[in-house]
Enzyme design. Structure first.
Site, PDB file in Angstrom:
ATOM      1  N   LYS A 118      17.776 -11.053   4.646  1.00  0.00           N
ATOM      2  CA  LYS A 118      16.485 -10.037   5.121  1.00  0.00           C
ATOM      3  C   LYS A 118      16.134  -9.202   4.001  1.00  0.00           C
ATOM      4  CE  LYS A 118      14.220  -8.829   8.653  1.00  0.00           C
ATOM      5  NZ  LYS A 118      13.068  -8.713   7.712  1.00  0.00           N
ATOM      6  N   ASP A 128      25.522  -1.990  10.111  1.00  0.00           N
ATOM      7  CA  ASP A 128      25.925  -3.014  11.123  1.00  0.00           C
ATOM      8  C   ASP A 128      24.517  -3.805  11.586  1.00  0.00           C
ATOM      9  OD1 ASP A 128      28.653  -3.057  11.377  1.00  0.00           O
ATOM     10  OD2 ASP A 128      28.764  -1.262  12.445  1.00  0.00           O
ATOM     11  N   LYS A 138      15.084 -10.183  -1.114  1.00  0.00           N
ATOM     12  CA  LYS A 138      13.978  -9.414  -1.350  1.00  0.00           C
ATOM     13  C   LYS A 138      12.905 -10.247  -2.220  1.00  0.00           C
ATOM     14  CE  LYS A 138      12.384  -5.063  -1.095  1.00  0.00           C
ATOM     15  NZ  LYS A 138      12.790  -4.037  -0.160  1.00  0.00           N
TER      16      LYS A 138
HETATM   17  P1  NAD Z   1       3.650   1.977   0.379  1.00  0.00           P
HETATM   18  O1  NAD Z   1       3.036   0.976  -0.417  1.00  0.00           O
HETATM   19  O2  NAD Z   1       3.119   1.997   1.690  1.00  0.00           O
HETATM   20  O3  NAD Z   1       3.573   3.384  -0.252  1.00  0.00           O
HETATM   21  C1  NAD Z   1       3.831   3.594  -1.500  1.00  0.00           C
HETATM   22  C2  NAD Z   1       3.205   4.829  -1.924  1.00  0.00           C
HETATM   23  O4  NAD Z   1       3.447   5.229  -3.209  1.00  0.00           O
HETATM   24  C3  NAD Z   1       1.491   4.610  -1.914  1.00  0.00           C
HETATM   25  O5  NAD Z   1       0.839   5.721  -1.198  1.00  0.00           O
HETATM   26  C4  NAD Z   1       1.318   4.734  -3.444  1.00  0.00           C
HETATM   27  O6  NAD Z   1      -0.243   5.097  -3.575  1.00  0.00           O
HETATM   28  C5  NAD Z   1       2.102   5.768  -3.882  1.00  0.00           C
HETATM   29  N1  NAD Z   1       2.506   5.481  -5.212  1.00  0.00           N
HETATM   30  C6  NAD Z   1       2.447   4.679  -6.296  1.00  0.00           C
HETATM   31  N2  NAD Z   1       2.595   4.899  -7.537  1.00  0.00           N
HETATM   32  C7  NAD Z   1       2.878   6.059  -7.521  1.00  0.00           C
HETATM   33  C8  NAD Z   1       3.050   7.172  -8.463  1.00  0.00           C
HETATM   34  N3  NAD Z   1       3.132   6.633  -9.763  1.00  0.00           N
HETATM   35  N4  NAD Z   1       3.449   8.449  -8.000  1.00  0.00           N
HETATM   36  C9  NAD Z   1       3.368   8.890  -6.850  1.00  0.00           C
HETATM   37  N5  NAD Z   1       3.106   8.039  -5.830  1.00  0.00           N
HETATM   38  C10 NAD Z   1       2.830   6.664  -6.241  1.00  0.00           C
HETATM   39  O7  NAD Z   1       5.045   1.454   0.292  1.00  0.00           O
HETATM   40  P2  NAD Z   1       6.233   2.014   1.323  1.00  0.00           P
HETATM   41  O8  NAD Z   1       6.381   0.703   2.102  1.00  0.00           O
HETATM   42  O9  NAD Z   1       6.124   3.271   1.676  1.00  0.00           O
HETATM   43  O10 NAD Z   1       7.625   1.831   0.191  1.00  0.00           O
HETATM   44  C11 NAD Z   1       7.960   2.869  -0.502  1.00  0.00           C
HETATM   45  C12 NAD Z   1       9.396   2.831  -1.028  1.00  0.00           C
HETATM   46  O11 NAD Z   1      10.238   2.609   0.267  1.00  0.00           O
HETATM   47  C13 NAD Z   1       9.935   1.502  -1.752  1.00  0.00           C
HETATM   48  O12 NAD Z   1      10.737   1.812  -2.758  1.00  0.00           O
HETATM   49  C14 NAD Z   1      10.179   0.630  -0.729  1.00  0.00           C
HETATM   50  O13 NAD Z   1      11.009  -0.156  -1.281  1.00  0.00           O
HETATM   51  C15 NAD Z   1      11.095   1.673   0.093  1.00  0.00           C
HETATM   52  N6  NAD Z   1      11.075   1.171   1.576  1.00  0.00           N
HETATM   53  C16 NAD Z   1      10.243   0.826   2.302  1.00  0.00           C
HETATM   54  C17 NAD Z   1      10.515   0.373   3.665  1.00  0.00           C
HETATM   55  C18 NAD Z   1       9.430   0.013   4.680  1.00  0.00           C
HETATM   56  O14 NAD Z   1       9.770  -0.352   5.727  1.00  0.00           O
HETATM   57  N7  NAD Z   1       8.089  -0.160   4.153  1.00  0.00           N
HETATM   58  C19 NAD Z   1      11.880   0.104   4.066  1.00  0.00           C
HETATM   59  C20 NAD Z   1      12.800   0.810   3.379  1.00  0.00           C
HETATM   60  C21 NAD Z   1      12.521   1.213   1.912  1.00  0.00           C
END
Ligand code: NAD
Length: 466
Positions: free
Chosen positions: A65, A94, A101
């Protein structure tokens, strides 16, 4: 040091306090399978070639996943590192999945909705026909640059490729709710962060060790990235816990207001204008990275990896780093921060809400029924009977607000949030108990990885390695 090396070093640190054979440690750390695809798509009469990856890190549990990321920075090293983090994260909280990915090297802002749909459907075909997408083996979810829209296109493409798969709807999570998505998934990672931080603040010794006291209320947050995770986490905690967001860093710069920013207003402004520059009642800084170093209680990086590294770690001015993004702190920075007494609450725990609720969505899809459908009214009836019995026995009326709470039958969102809260609380309690009981473990990250590795090792040993 690359992102993957950084993750491996962190895992090595956890392995060093465990008794795991070298061979098994190598088996756990390496990626099980990697797919690289290159495919052409016709865009406005011209052919463009796109490159994408899907890495399956571990199949000790199936399906594997993990999210799919759309960004120009995507590369194989990053995808492998993120896939590995997914394995450890699922084991920690869990969730019975292996880690995976995916990523596509693309700037989504350069393409129309129609083009994005065409590209996404083609990428999905590549993944599904090559065995890297199915409800049984490999299930994507949203990540940076993707969301419900892309997940809807993916599941629809899979359905048309494999119409006889009765469980096709479980091939992707993070879908819109009218297409089999579960209530609460959209904000799950952000809500999980809130549940995780609330649990941290229930332990006053941990809070004091981080140089803070009291509860979340009034704590000053600096947030990097106001996307799905950053926005939901900070708006939920602003509304429900009374946190104060004093700075928001986005891709076009940062805005600062020490009295507190209205997160929802900033988000709406961003949706209209495309950035934070010009937001009223705040000071704008073009160089957002400098604002990461602003003094605050909790720094929440929620954009991408390695933003806190050996260059800026010495200048970070927060008490706690709440890792909302995956891998925001490099291995080298982690050491510097620890020496400086700055506490990192690790990504593998703190942003696990997304995969926890994805697990609920997958289970819902396999059962072909929404949560709460069978028991909601029964639950409600029990509440009504309890209220009636109390009123008859005491001769007093229960106030309307309490009556409503007692007679409310749990619906899907209640159940999902309850499961998410429970998972986050349990995971943090396990992490802190390893940190307290094992003298070789002094930080939350190592404790989290120790728990994950122990679970993966026992799964390998119980099922046999062949
Ligand atoms: P997203 O695309 O919804 O949001 C990312 C945000 O970061 C955007 O608003 C973007 O404009 C901003 N951004 C881009 N470049 C930037 C910079 N240089 N400086 C500051 N901000 C910047 O993505 P997301 O889903 O919120 O994911 C963000 C992080 O969280 C990633 O590392 C992702 O792997 C992690 N994550 C996401 C989820 C999920 O459910 N979406 C779950 C676990 C972890």
């Amino acid at each position: 040091m690359s992102f993957k090396q950084s993750v491996d070093f962190m895992i090595n640190k956890a392995l060093s306090v465990l008794d795991v054979s070298k061979g098994l440690a190598e088996a756990i750390k390496g990626c099980n399978a990697i797919l690289e695809v290159r495919f052409p798509v016709e865009i406005d009469g011209k052919v463009e070639v796109f490159t994408g990856w899907r890495a399956t890190h571990s199949t000790h549990r199936l399906p594997a996943k993990g999210g799919i990321r759309y960004a120009t920075s995507v590369n194989l090293d990053e995808v492998e590192a993120l896939a590995a983090l997914m394995t450890y994260k699922c084991a920690l909280v869990d969730v019975p999945f292996g880690g995976s990915k995916g990523g596509l090297n693309i700037d989504p802002s350069k393409y129309s909705r129609e083009h994005m749909e065409k590209i996404t459907r083609r990428f999905t075909r590549e993944l599904a026909t090559k065995g890297f997408l199915s409800p049984a083996t490999n299930v994507p979810a949203p990540d940076l640059g993707t969301g419900q829209r892309e997940m809807a296109w993916m599941v629809d493409t899979y359905k048309h490729l494999f119409p006889e798969d009765i469980n096709y709807i479980a091939s992707v999570t993070g879908k819109p709710t009218n297409l089999g998505g579960v209530m609460g998934r959209l904000e799950a990672t952000g809500r999980g962060l809130a549940f995780g931080l609330r649990e941290f603040f229930r332990h006053s010794t941990d809070v004091r060790a981080a140089g803070l006291d009291g509860e979340l209320e009034g704590k000053r947050f600096v947030v990097q990235g106001l996307g799905n995770v950053g926005f939901n986490a900070s708006s939920i905690m602003s509304d429900e816990d009374g946190i104060k967001v004093t700075a928001i860093i986005e891709k076009d710069g940062a805005i600062v207001n020490d009295l507190g920013l209205d997160v929802k207003a900033v988000h709406e402004y961003m949706l209209e204008s495309g950035g934070v520059e010009g937001f009223p009642d705040a000071k704008y800084h073009r160089d957002g990275s400098k604002v990461l170093e602003k003094e605050c209680d909790i720094l929440m990086p929620a954009a991408f990896e390695s933003v806190i590294n050996k260059e800026n770690a010495v200048r970070i001015n927060a008490k706690i780093i709440a890792e909302a993004a995956n891998g925001p702190v490099t291995f080298e920075a982690d050491g510097i921060l620890r020496e400086r007494g700055i506490v990192c609450i690790p990504d593998a725990f703190l942003n696990a809400g997304g995969v926890i609720v994805s697990y609920f969505e997958w289970v819902r899809n396999l059962s072909h029924m929404r949560f709460g459908r069978m028991e909601k009214r029964l639950d409600e009836l029990r509440g009504v009977q309890t209220v009636r019995a109390f009123e008859e026995l005491t001769g007093k009326k229960i106030p309307t607000q309490i009556r409503q709470e007692l007679t409310h039958g749990a619906d899907e969102l209640d159940l999902v949030n309850s499961g998410l809260d429970d998972s986050m609380r349990l995971a943090f309690q396990q992490i802190r108990s390893v940190k307290e009981l094992n003298p070789k473990v002094s930080d939350y990250r190592t404790a989290a990885f120790v728990i994950s590795i122990e679970k993966i090792v026992s799964s390998y040993l119980d099922s046999g390695v062949y």
